[in-house]
Design an enzyme around this catalytic site. Structure first.
Site, PDB file in Angstrom:
ATOM      1  N   GLU A 207      41.549  43.903  37.639  1.00 51.29           N
ATOM      2  CA  GLU A 207      42.288  43.627  38.892  1.00 51.29           C
ATOM      3  C   GLU A 207      43.076  44.818  39.418  1.00 51.29           C
ATOM      4  OE1 GLU A 207      44.628  40.092  38.296  1.00 51.29           O
ATOM      5  OE2 GLU A 207      42.872  38.825  37.969  1.00 51.29           O
TER       6      GLU A 207
ATOM      7  N   ASN B  69      36.703  44.627  35.828  1.00 53.50           N
ATOM      8  CA  ASN B  69      36.683  43.183  36.120  1.00 53.50           C
ATOM      9  C   ASN B  69      37.646  42.874  37.265  1.00 53.50           C
ATOM     10  OD1 ASN B  69      35.844  40.461  35.139  1.00 53.50           O
ATOM     11  ND2 ASN B  69      38.007  40.201  34.614  1.00 53.50           N
TER      12      ASN B  69
ATOM     13  N   HIS C 272      36.422  32.866  40.475  1.00 55.46           N
ATOM     14  CA  HIS C 272      37.287  31.682  40.600  1.00 55.46           C
ATOM     15  C   HIS C 272      37.107  31.140  42.017  1.00 55.46           C
ATOM     16  CE1 HIS C 272      39.276  32.411  36.818  1.00 55.46           C
ATOM     17  NE2 HIS C 272      39.560  33.650  37.164  1.00 55.46           N
TER      18      HIS C 272
ATOM     19  N   GLU D 166      34.750  34.718  34.588  1.00 56.60           N
ATOM     20  CA  GLU D 166      35.836  33.724  34.533  1.00 56.60           C
ATOM     21  C   GLU D 166      35.527  32.541  35.444  1.00 56.60           C
ATOM     22  OE1 GLU D 166      39.719  35.507  35.133  1.00 56.60           O
ATOM     23  OE2 GLU D 166      39.145  37.314  34.037  1.00 56.60           O
TER      24      GLU D 166
ATOM     25  N   ASP E 131      35.130  29.384  37.420  1.00 56.33           N
ATOM     26  CA  ASP E 131      35.536  27.990  37.592  1.00 56.33           C
ATOM     27  C   ASP E 131      35.456  27.658  39.071  1.00 56.33           C
ATOM     28  OD1 ASP E 131      37.944  29.295  38.345  1.00 56.33           O
ATOM     29  OD2 ASP E 131      39.101  28.470  36.679  1.00 56.33           O
TER      30      ASP E 131
HETATM   31  C1  XIL Z   1      45.017  33.253  33.038  1.00 60.13           C
HETATM   32  C2  XIL Z   1      45.024  32.282  31.872  1.00 60.13           C
HETATM   33  O1  XIL Z   1      43.961  31.387  32.045  1.00 60.13           O
HETATM   34  C3  XIL Z   1      46.344  31.545  31.822  1.00 60.13           C
HETATM   35  O2  XIL Z   1      46.424  30.757  30.631  1.00 60.13           O
HETATM   36  C4  XIL Z   1      47.507  32.525  31.862  1.00 60.13           C
HETATM   37  O3  XIL Z   1      48.717  31.817  31.944  1.00 60.13           O
HETATM   38  C5  XIL Z   1      47.382  33.460  33.044  1.00 60.13           C
HETATM   39  O4  XIL Z   1      46.139  34.119  32.991  1.00 60.13           O
HETATM   40  N1  XIL Z   1      42.428  36.477  36.034  1.00 60.13           N
HETATM   41  C6  XIL Z   1      42.312  36.925  34.726  1.00 60.13           C
HETATM   42  C7  XIL Z   1      42.683  36.023  33.608  1.00 60.13           C
HETATM   43  O5  XIL Z   1      41.788  38.017  34.489  1.00 60.13           O
HETATM   44  O6  XIL Z   1      43.221  36.717  32.506  1.00 60.13           O
HETATM   45  C8  XIL Z   1      43.653  34.956  34.058  1.00 60.13           C
HETATM   46  O7  XIL Z   1      43.847  34.050  32.961  1.00 60.13           O
HETATM   47  C9  XIL Z   1      43.142  34.246  35.297  1.00 60.13           C
HETATM   48  C10 XIL Z   1      42.983  35.202  36.421  1.00 60.13           C
END
Ligand code: XIL
Length: 302
Positions: free
Chosen positions: A127, A170, A206, A235, A237
């Site tokens: 990020e 990422n 996401h 990641e 979802d």
């Molecule tokens: C999130 C986790 O799922 C949570 O449990 C935590 O509180 C915050 O981080 N981008 C990322 C992940 O790269 O590491 C994040 O994970 C979600 C967004």
């Protein structure tokens, strides 16, 4: 095949889940994980605030738990993440330039050495880019003190620490073709042209109604692959439910399978009840570990 992991393996891919160490003792959590998935990503346990909360003192207990769980069952492990502005202990932001440089490089080196040989891909930098149209790096202790070269430095340090691990950049909101993904694309192209080590790009993916699966998702994955890096969905979802959610999941899987260098998919959790999106139901198993329509759509698409 009758499980996500086995079906993905038949296509030469992995299918993973983000895992929390403190849930592994819950029997249906562990059995769903062990049955369905063949890769894991520690959801929080490898982040800087978990592994080096105090400068120079490294703590690997909960991350080791996940790695041991995975290794003893033949699952792969994705490393997440080494250099990120979030979940960063306060001491890092307090350092001056020279100290920050050595702290960043030492953090990468110590964590990667601890897991050398056990991690298939590492999110070296997470990020780093701003949202929106600027294409600029976001403000962070790393960018603000080390300049934009911190990303290159992190990847060079990472290559030396574990030469066998694939090194990934990422990010989120980079899933379609847009100003932010263009900025990442330009970074990767520059790295490849100058021989800076980078092997893969992670697309967090996401999604929700405000940010649905982009129609140019496959094309975006393909243009990165064409630069000579692997791409991974890291990641995933998708908020929603029922048929609409299932269709979106199917589209994501088909996009990955259409890109030969898309090497695997990770969903950001095992069950809706522990999703980081507290009010959402974005995953493949409901709170009782029942398979959702989205699960069946993924298995069918694989
Ligand atoms: C999130 C986790 O799922 C949570 O449990 C935590 O509180 C915050 O981080 N981008 C990322 C992940 O790269 O590491 C994040 O994970 C979600 C967004």
């Amino acid at each position: 095949a009758s499980t996500l992991g086995a079906a993905a393996a038949e296509k030469g891919r992995y299918f993973g889940a983000a895992v929390a160490a403190n849930r592994l003792g819950e029997a249906p959590y562990a059995s769903t994980l062990n049955t369905e998935f063949n890769s894991v990503t520690p959801e929080n346990e490898m982040k800087w605030d978990a592994t080096e909360r105090t400068r120079g003192t490294f703590t690997f207990g909960s991350a080791d738990q996940i790695v041991n769980h995975a290794q003893s069952r033949g699952m792969k492990v994705r490393g997440h993440t080494l250099v990120w502005h979030s979940q960063l202990p306060g001491w890092v932001a307090g350092l001056g330039t020279a100290d920050l440089r050595s702290a960043m490089n030492n953090h990468i080196t110590q964590v990667m050495r601890h897991y050398r040989g056990k991690i298939h891909s590492w999110d070296v930098v997470n990020e780093a880019f701003q949202d929106g149209s600027s294409g600029a790096l976001r403000s962070s202790p790393f960018r603000d003190k080390l300049g934009s070269g911190f990303i290159e430095e992190a990847f060079r340090t990472a290559r030396a620490a574990d030469p066998a691990a694939k090194l990934c950049y990422n990010d989120y909101n980079t899933d379609g073709i847009n100003a932010k993904s263009n900025a990442v694309y330009n970074l990767v192209r520059d790295f490849k042209s100058r021989g800076v080590p980078i092997d893969c790009v992670g697309f967090q993916s996401h999604f929700n109604s405000a940010s649905p699966v982009p129609s140019d998702y496959r094309a975006n994955l393909q243009r990165f692959a064409d630069l000579g890096v692997d791409v991974q969905i890291t990641e995933l979802d998708i908020e929603g439910s029922g048929t609409a959610q299932a269709n979106s999941y199917g589209n994501v899987v088909r996009a990955c399978l259409a890109v030969s260098r898309c090497t695997g998919i990770t969903v950001w959790g095992v069950t809706d009840k522990y999703s980081w999106r507290p009010s959402g139901t974005p995953l493949l198993f409901d709170g009782n570990y029942n398979k959702k329509p989205a699960y069946h759509a993924v298995l069918t698409a694989l």
